[in-house]
Design an enzyme around this catalytic site. Sequence first.
Site, PDB file in Angstrom:
ATOM      1  N   GLU A  11       0.827  -1.220   0.000  1.00  0.00           N
ATOM      2  CA  GLU A  11       0.000   0.000   0.000  1.00  0.00           C
ATOM      3  C   GLU A  11       0.857   1.265   0.000  1.00  0.00           C
ATOM      4  OE1 GLU A  11      -3.810  -1.793   2.506  1.00  0.00           O
ATOM      5  OE2 GLU A  11      -2.151  -0.933   3.624  1.00  0.00           O
ATOM      6  N   ASP A  69     -10.382  -7.612  -2.818  1.00  0.00           N
ATOM      7  CA  ASP A  69     -11.054  -8.917  -2.760  1.00  0.00           C
ATOM      8  C   ASP A  69     -12.485  -8.667  -2.307  1.00  0.00           C
ATOM      9  OD1 ASP A  69      -9.252  -8.616  -0.055  1.00  0.00           O
ATOM     10  OD2 ASP A  69     -11.239  -9.366   0.377  1.00  0.00           O
TER      11      ASP A  69
END
Length: 258
Positions: free
Chosen positions: A19, A226
């Site tokens: 990230e 996801d």
Amino acid sequence: MASRRGDAPIGLISAIPQEISHFGEAFQEADVAEIGGLAFRSGALGGRAAVLVEAGIGKVNAAIVSTVLCREFGARVLLFSGVAGGLDPALGIGDVVVARTLIQHDYGAMVGERLRTYQPGAVPLPGVDDSHGYHLDAALEQKLRSALDGVSLPGLSAAATGGAPRQPAIHFGTVVTGDAFVNCEATRLRLFEQFSAQAVEMEGAAVAQVAERFAVPCVVVRALSDLAGAESHMDFGSFVHDAAAGAAQLMRRIAAAL
Ligand code: SAH
């Protein structure tokens, strides 16, 4: 403690290397301080003073770095850029949720085999106010909407989605936070039904709790890596990089506008 002046830095947090890595080129590092074994990198992001830190996963890690950013660096705003599992079936991988409401879904009381959620710090007992969540201020929301107006995220190819190619969208919605990676369809459904939330992750509402304590605003941007169901561990691995890039792209726009 550093004072919270006009030139006070933005505190920018991510949980994992995938990230934070997307801020590399946009960030000019001037100094690194190691506190509690974590690297707090001071510098400039898009011309604005900023401190970047990779917190590690989970609510406690998020609370530690948020507190340090407020107390040691006098951060004027806390930003979190990262990925999440999708809860709302209307959303797909790559879509981004900017949190209007953040809720710690795992704080509360077990009643009748279900967790009844309370605001962190509240006494989780019957008769005590059980309203909960941290809410984005309306003026700040307006600022974020203007900053993101007209921004488009890179499209996902058919190879990437395993179906039709799709163009990720930006939503403002509810993000729930807890100390478990959700890799379970029944839990995904329960969290969606209980909170009408768009996404689940493991840090955002902990950052919000600290931000509220220190009276600084907080912005959480999450791109879906996801869909939090039985396949989420597989999807996470496949999509974390691209999803995190999307969140970081939007966060750079937001940071430049704050
Ligand atoms: N197996 C992964 C685990 C990372 S945990 C790994 O090897 O790195 C997932 C991270 O992404 C957390 O920081 C959390 O905030 C976010 N996240 C993404 N999908 C999630 C999901 N389905 N449930 C909870 N958190 C999720």
